[in-house]
Design a protein around this motif. Sequence first.
Motif, short mmCIF file in Angstrom:
data_model
loop_
_atom_site.label_atom_id
_atom_site.label_comp_id
_atom_site.label_asym_id
_atom_site.label_seq_id
_atom_site.Cartn_x
_atom_site.Cartn_y
_atom_site.Cartn_z
N GLN A 78 0.93 -1.44 -0.07
CA GLN A 78 -0.23 -0.24 -0.32
C GLN A 78 1.00 1.25 0.25
N GLU A 79 2.02 0.92 1.00
CA GLU A 79 2.74 2.53 0.73
C GLU A 79 3.57 2.57 -0.46
N VAL A 80 4.09 2.08 -1.32
CA VAL A 80 4.28 1.60 -2.72
C VAL A 80 3.39 2.65 -3.90
N LEU A 81 1.97 1.71 -3.18
CA LEU A 81 0.81 2.52 -4.27
C LEU A 81 0.34 3.42 -3.38
N GLU A 82 0.39 4.16 -2.69
CA GLU A 82 0.11 5.63 -2.18
C GLU A 82 1.27 6.55 -2.37
N GLU A 83 2.29 6.12 -2.94
CA GLU A 83 4.02 6.99 -3.52
C GLU A 83 3.40 6.90 -4.71
N ALA A 84 2.90 6.20 -5.87
CA ALA A 84 2.93 6.00 -7.39
C ALA A 84 1.39 7.11 -6.96
N VAL A 87 6.51 8.77 -12.30
CA VAL A 87 5.92 7.48 -12.19
C VAL A 87 7.10 5.82 -12.09
N TRP A 88 7.65 6.41 -12.72
CA TRP A 88 8.85 5.47 -13.29
C TRP A 88 9.71 5.67 -12.14
N ARG A 89 10.31 7.15 -12.10
CA ARG A 89 11.22 7.28 -10.89
C ARG A 89 11.05 7.00 -9.23
N CYS A 90 9.24 7.08 -9.41
CA CYS A 90 8.72 6.67 -7.98
C CYS A 90 9.08 5.01 -7.54
N VAL A 91 8.79 3.84 -8.65
CA VAL A 91 9.18 3.15 -8.53
C VAL A 91 10.13 2.14 -8.28
N LEU A 92 11.20 3.20 -9.50
CA LEU A 92 12.50 3.00 -8.97
C LEU A 92 13.27 2.89 -7.69
N LYS A 93 12.52 3.70 -6.58
CA LYS A 93 13.15 4.26 -6.31
C LYS A 93 12.51 2.90 -5.22
N SER A 94 10.90 3.29 -5.29
CA SER A 94 9.93 1.87 -4.28
C SER A 94 10.63 0.72 -4.18
#
Length: 820
Positions: free
Chosen positions: A446-452, A526-533
Amino acid sequence: MDGQSELHQLAFSGARTLEEGLRSPREQTVRSAFRHWFEEYASTSLDRILSSPDHGMSTHYRVGYFGVYFRAALTDAATQEAATELRALIALFAEPEPEAEPEPELLTGSGVEPGRGAGAHRGPAPGSPARPGPSAGAAETAVRPAAPAPAAPGAGPAAAARRPSGDEIGFTGGTYFAPVVGVQNNTVHPVAPPGAYGLPDPDGWPTVDEADPIALGVRPARRLPDLPRLPPYVSRDVDHALTRWCDEDGLLVITGGPMSGRSRTAWETLRRHAPAGARVYAPAPGTDLRALPGLLRDRTGDHVLWLDDLDAHVGEHGLEPALLAQLTKLGVPVLGTMSDHTYDDHLSADGPAHRLLASARTERLATGWSAAERQRLAGVAYDPRLVEAARRHGGTGLTRYLAVAPLLSAMWRRSRTSRSPNPGRHLLIRAAVDLVRCGVTGDIPQEVLEEAFRSYGRRHSGRFHDGEAFAEALDWAAECRHEVTGMLVRGADRRVGGSERTWRPHGSLVADVTQDAQAPDVPDEVWRCVLKSAAYDPAVREAVRGAARGVFVPKAQAGDAEAMYMLSLVEEGGPGELDWLRKAVDAGKAELSGQVGERLLGRGEPEEALPYLRAAAGLGPGGPGTRLVGEAHLALAEQWLRRAAQEKDPRAARRLGDLEFGRGEVLEALEHYAWAHRWGHAAVARGLAMYTMLMGEHELAEAFLSRAKDAGDRAAAGLLELGREEIADAAEKHFSDEVSRAMAMTHRGVAQEKKGDPERAREHYEQGYRGGDAYGAYRLAELLRAQGSPEADLWYRRAAELGHPGARAVVAEGPATVEE
């Protein structure tokens, strides 16, 4: 009346209004108004609906056909707005009730004067009683002819000459001078109770080959170009038991769970096993069926009654045991469907529905698929929708997946309109789908989803940064739809960050986007977010990196500087990171120059780094660019000094020792100082003497001073004439001349501590700390700890706040061993 019945009635009222409007002079206005309603609330356009039915079909059939689409739209929209607007359209376009014909006026009185007029009729003599009418099958009524109704404006002679169909009393063409008695014989049809004339002529029913299964209630699959609305049928295990249902059963009821495929199985049973040329009738819910046997009696050919959602057709005026018995006697089978829970409710309660179902043949369709059914699926899996369902259905089930997919898609699409109470709903589903597109496998924390989700908020002026918007959107997306699934499906618990909850988007929503050539790309944010998370799982991180390479490598090869930068993030920590960064800068992303220069400097390539660092410093004040240019020059200087020292240059060795001593590399510095002295650089001996004196090694310090004196260093000779205490003061002064004032204060403190004067040492340490030297605070903490003072903790914390590593270790984990 329950909600489903109200929905049925509203849907078919809308269908009747549309059908009547399309046949009226207001056809264009009606079409435009209903087209707008379907655009707002349905997944299918009105133009497409109108293009499907055969215009030669009866009005009743077309109403039923339209009603299916109205009902689906009302169910899918799940809002009061859709129902409210449809009621407004019905009120606007509904045809007014026709005015009733005037009742015949009963007369008493004298007959006609004999011989008056060729059309005269002779009646009873005045005062005589009226004759009774026939008692069986006829009625005799005395009437006065009504005045003719005025013709409609613009109507011609033909319109005036039209007569109503059926029995007619004609008194036109004669001359009357007194009341007239006429006899009208009305044939009574006992097989036509109320509602008979609302049923369509069976000769107009479509044959099974002509019938539209979607209009009959079969749910369509997701629409794909060049493919029919229904995918190929996969034979179910129950099918083998239904081969002779037309011959053996009066009523066959197929039950199942929500969207289990019962209507599709019923349709395939009808299509495969009904007699050739059989006509099928699918009445609207609530239709009065009592006259059906009379309409079908003495008819040639085969007929079938189709009752999808049978519970909406059961009742006093609908299907009940007596009517079923009449239809069975006429050889008219009835095929119905019903949900499991509705069937169980009716069967457990006494009443007409119970008696009807008790006499029926019932077959239950399982929601889950057996191994044999899945094996049969492999034989018809050339349809991409079946392939998709087999791959992505998860816990939904294959049949339910196919049925619910277009409904979820429509709901997601509508959530982005201005009518949506929270635009974040649409973005939350998009964020979840895009995470899957980015390579995130399995359940999404959920934390990854919220950050995206928040990364989308940053693209929309920060409107969705607050937690309330995310929480509301999550509740909406997770709500179970159509008793089958939510748009987001809860996964297994896994602690990542502050939450254990995980989610995944329904597979059909992912398929909607991945199979849409016009779908927008995943935003770089979103790519930057998911590469980090994605660091929470190494396997997921590698999957994300692989997906990113597939997206950005072709763009980078085409010269896209932003794609080159994204690839540097993909390769972070690897050998490719710096290469892609340099390519991005060379392709025009000058703002990355500092990062390239810093990484080159960290790799020991100051000469390569300098052009990038100078470019970064030239972008404007602020940032580390200017400092890094200096550090690059210093590193470059060290490289050249080291090369010169290898060539036995004494001054180079001395300067190299100074650089090493400044970094705290004391042993290396002493070694280079020694080489400098050996190669004839006498001045270095005095510096060594000062250092060893501060370290308390007085004999060694005097030896270095003697070396310097013998080499002609007059300052060294003067120091030898002083006492040791004076030499220590000189050493303190020596270092204060070479370093900044803050560091000088700390060094003086070190000298005072070595001399055995802790009070003066403390003063100097505090001055060094106030000047910003973390080492001053750390030395004071060490001094106080040696004295057993509780103040030591305070000074360790102060040193840690300024960044001293030894102090941070003491504060976090206890005393640290720091080599000074």
